[in-house]
Design a protein around this motif. Structure first.
Motif, mmCIF file in Angstrom:
data_model
loop_
_atom_site.group_PDB
_atom_site.id
_atom_site.type_symbol
_atom_site.label_atom_id
_atom_site.label_comp_id
_atom_site.label_asym_id
_atom_site.label_seq_id
_atom_site.Cartn_x
_atom_site.Cartn_y
_atom_site.Cartn_z
ATOM 1 N N GLY A 68 -51.488 -53.841 -9.853
ATOM 2 C CA GLY A 68 -49.753 -53.663 -10.832
ATOM 3 C C GLY A 68 -50.811 -54.742 -12.085
ATOM 4 N N MET A 69 -51.788 -55.622 -12.480
ATOM 5 C CA MET A 69 -52.226 -55.768 -13.645
ATOM 6 C C MET A 69 -52.643 -54.779 -14.501
ATOM 7 S SD MET A 69 -52.239 -59.007 -13.218
ATOM 8 C CE MET A 69 -52.873 -59.330 -15.093
ATOM 9 N N ALA A 70 -53.078 -53.539 -14.416
ATOM 10 C CA ALA A 70 -53.247 -52.328 -15.100
ATOM 11 C C ALA A 70 -51.449 -51.473 -15.450
ATOM 12 C CB ALA A 70 -53.803 -51.352 -14.150
ATOM 13 N N ASP A 71 -51.001 -52.177 -14.243
ATOM 14 C CA ASP A 71 -49.868 -51.485 -14.540
ATOM 15 C C ASP A 71 -48.601 -52.158 -15.753
ATOM 16 O OD1 ASP A 71 -47.645 -49.403 -14.065
ATOM 17 O OD2 ASP A 71 -46.236 -51.383 -13.475
ATOM 18 N N PHE A 72 -48.523 -53.425 -15.537
ATOM 19 C CA PHE A 72 -48.698 -54.831 -16.854
ATOM 20 C C PHE A 72 -49.158 -54.120 -18.228
ATOM 21 C CE2 PHE A 72 -48.785 -58.520 -18.269
ATOM 22 C CZ PHE A 72 -47.448 -59.149 -18.945
ATOM 23 N N PHE A 73 -49.989 -54.066 -18.349
ATOM 24 C CA PHE A 73 -50.424 -53.629 -19.124
ATOM 25 C C PHE A 73 -50.739 -52.218 -20.296
ATOM 26 C CE2 PHE A 73 -53.054 -57.436 -18.274
ATOM 27 C CZ PHE A 73 -52.487 -58.627 -19.228
ATOM 28 N N PHE A 88 -45.518 -55.883 -9.034
ATOM 29 C CA PHE A 88 -45.192 -56.198 -8.133
ATOM 30 C C PHE A 88 -45.884 -56.742 -7.081
ATOM 31 C CE2 PHE A 88 -43.858 -52.101 -7.052
ATOM 32 C CZ PHE A 88 -44.516 -51.729 -5.645
ATOM 33 N N MET A 89 -46.931 -55.099 -7.369
ATOM 34 C CA MET A 89 -48.452 -55.863 -6.873
ATOM 35 C C MET A 89 -49.299 -56.529 -7.155
ATOM 36 S SD MET A 89 -48.644 -52.363 -4.906
ATOM 37 C CE MET A 89 -50.152 -51.707 -4.559
ATOM 38 N N CYS A 90 -48.751 -57.153 -7.438
ATOM 39 C CA CYS A 90 -50.001 -58.541 -8.039
ATOM 40 C C CYS A 90 -49.024 -59.543 -6.394
ATOM 41 C CB CYS A 90 -49.737 -59.473 -9.393
ATOM 42 S SG CYS A 90 -50.599 -58.076 -10.507
#
Length: 201
Positions: A68-73, A88-90
């Motif tokens: 989730g964080m990788a996709d966000f950044f 949403f995975m976070c």
């Protein structure tokens, strides 16, 4: 009625027989031991399950959170404006991490407490060794003060304790000391000879 009488007779015989009582105690102890062993085995199996489930949940939570964080950044670093799709995975991963960590804490609680005990006991012992001389000095000073206070008081023949320098007893009014007519030194009223000059009083 006959059966009831037989049962009562058997109970009386059993109660009078010490061997029967010992056997009963032995059976109780063996049953308790077996129950304790079963409980320990069940406890160990639950702990094992908690450890395995905790590790799995923690790993899954970490993976979900990282994705989730990788996709966000990655969405922010991309050239075009792109909304993060897997953020949403976070929200799935963080609760999994919390639950997994809690299960691991419960699973490894004995080991954690043992480690904490082994770390804290030496510190307490060292602190006690450092504090003990100060405590001993305080105790000795208090004892010396009490002893000095006792020596500074004059006891009358009636048993009353008077302050040092008192001339008369505070309870009976009797003179605590008198003066030698020859040398003028203080003397006890009950003494027959002077302590300084030896004059008969």
């Amino acid at each position: 009625m006959a059966n009831l009488a037989k049962k009562k007779f058997k109970i009386r015989l059993n109660s009078r027989n010490p061997m029967w009582f010992r056997r009963k105690i032995k059976t109780k102890t063996t049953k308790e031991r077996k129950m304790n062993e079963k409980n320990n085995l069940a406890h160990e199996s639950v702990k094992k399950k908690l450890k395995i489930a905790g590790i799995c949940l923690l790993a899954a939570g970490l993976v979900c959170t990282i994705i989730g964080m990788a996709d966000f950044f990655a969405a922010f670093n991309s050239e075009g404006e792109r909304m993060p799709k897997l953020f949403f995975m976070c929200f799935i991963g963080l609760p999994l991490i919390a639950v997994g960590a809690g299960m691991l804490i419960f699973g490894f609680k004995r080991e954690i407490m043992r480690y904490a005990k082994n770390e804290s006991v030496p510190v307490i012992n060292e602190a006690g060794e450092e504090i003990s001389p100060a405590v001993k000095s305080v105790v000795t000073a208090a004892r010396e003060g009490v002893a000095q206070e006792k020596t500074d008081k004059t006891v009358c023949s009636c048993g009353a304790v008077n302050a040092d320098g008192s001339k008369f007893c505070k309870e009976c009014g009797k003179a605590l000391y008198s003066v030698c007519p020859n040398c003028g030194a203080k003397r006890d009223p009950e003494s027959k000879y002077c302590n300084e000059c030896g004059t008969k009083l």
